[in-house]
Scaffold this active site. Structure first.
Site, mmCIF file in Angstrom:
data_model
loop_
_atom_site.group_PDB
_atom_site.id
_atom_site.type_symbol
_atom_site.label_atom_id
_atom_site.label_comp_id
_atom_site.label_asym_id
_atom_site.label_seq_id
_atom_site.Cartn_x
_atom_site.Cartn_y
_atom_site.Cartn_z
ATOM 1 N N ILE A 33 0.826 -1.209 0.000
ATOM 2 C CA ILE A 33 0.000 0.000 0.000
ATOM 3 C C ILE A 33 0.866 1.268 0.000
ATOM 4 O O ILE A 33 0.421 2.327 -0.438
ATOM 5 C CB ILE A 33 -0.957 -0.005 1.223
ATOM 6 C CG1 ILE A 33 -2.142 0.909 0.996
ATOM 7 C CG2 ILE A 33 -0.220 0.327 2.508
ATOM 8 C CD1 ILE A 33 -3.254 0.709 2.015
ATOM 9 N N GLY A 95 12.508 -3.401 11.894
ATOM 10 C CA GLY A 95 11.564 -2.700 11.036
ATOM 11 C C GLY A 95 10.297 -3.459 10.726
ATOM 12 O O GLY A 95 9.476 -2.979 9.943
ATOM 13 N N HIS A 102 5.958 -12.141 5.959
ATOM 14 C CA HIS A 102 5.844 -11.654 4.586
ATOM 15 C C HIS A 102 7.229 -11.400 4.018
ATOM 16 O O HIS A 102 8.162 -11.061 4.740
ATOM 17 C CB HIS A 102 5.016 -10.369 4.520
ATOM 18 C CG HIS A 102 5.466 -9.300 5.459
ATOM 19 N ND1 HIS A 102 5.147 -9.295 6.807
ATOM 20 C CD2 HIS A 102 6.222 -8.185 5.257
ATOM 21 C CE1 HIS A 102 5.691 -8.242 7.377
ATOM 22 N NE2 HIS A 102 6.350 -7.550 6.460
#
Ligand code: 5GP
Length: 115
Positions: A33, A95, A102
């Site tokens: 996104i 992070g 994923h």
């Protein structure tokens, strides 16, 4: 501890939208996104694993083979076989912000270096 309400779990269930690139019985690939490269796709297994360490330690062999096959098929579908990076941020300190395993697939001549 896996949180069933994380955003990627919702995408798998169809409770949240995504721009899908590839899907099979083992994995889903969709556009990030907030892309940080010209091509920035996320590949996620359908199973509930928090990160690459959890996945490789605990997922059954067929799920692991299926997942990495899906990564390859996603890369082939994107046509970036010879020009991509695959990144799996693991742990908040590295992070990771979504705790469903994923792999970031990124391809861009202007790679960001802060992943
Ligand atoms: P991480 O920081 O955990 O390695 O990567 C998580 C990624 O998921 C981030 O790059 C972020 O842009 C992306 N992301 C977060 N929420 C959503 C969402 O709702 N849809 C999509 N497609 N990507 C998301």
């Amino acid at each position: 501890m896996y949180d069933k309400d994380n955003i990627f779990a919702k995408i798998i269930r169809g409770d949240a939208p995504s721009t899908q690139i590839y899907a099979d019985d083992y994995a889903i690939a969709f556009q990030n996104i907030a892309p940080r490269a010209k091509t920035h796709v996320l590949v996620i297994p359908r199973g509930e694993y928090t990160d690459i360490y959890d996945f490789t330690a605990n997922a059954p062999a067929d799920a692991q083979t299926g997942f990495w096959n899906a990564v390859r098929k996603t890369v082939e579908k994107l046509g970036i076989e010879n020009n991509f990076r695959a990144v799996a941020n693991t742990g908040a300190g590295a992070g990771q912000s979504v705790f469903h395993f994923h792999v970031h697939i990124m391809s861009d001549e202007r790679f960001k270096t802060d992943f």
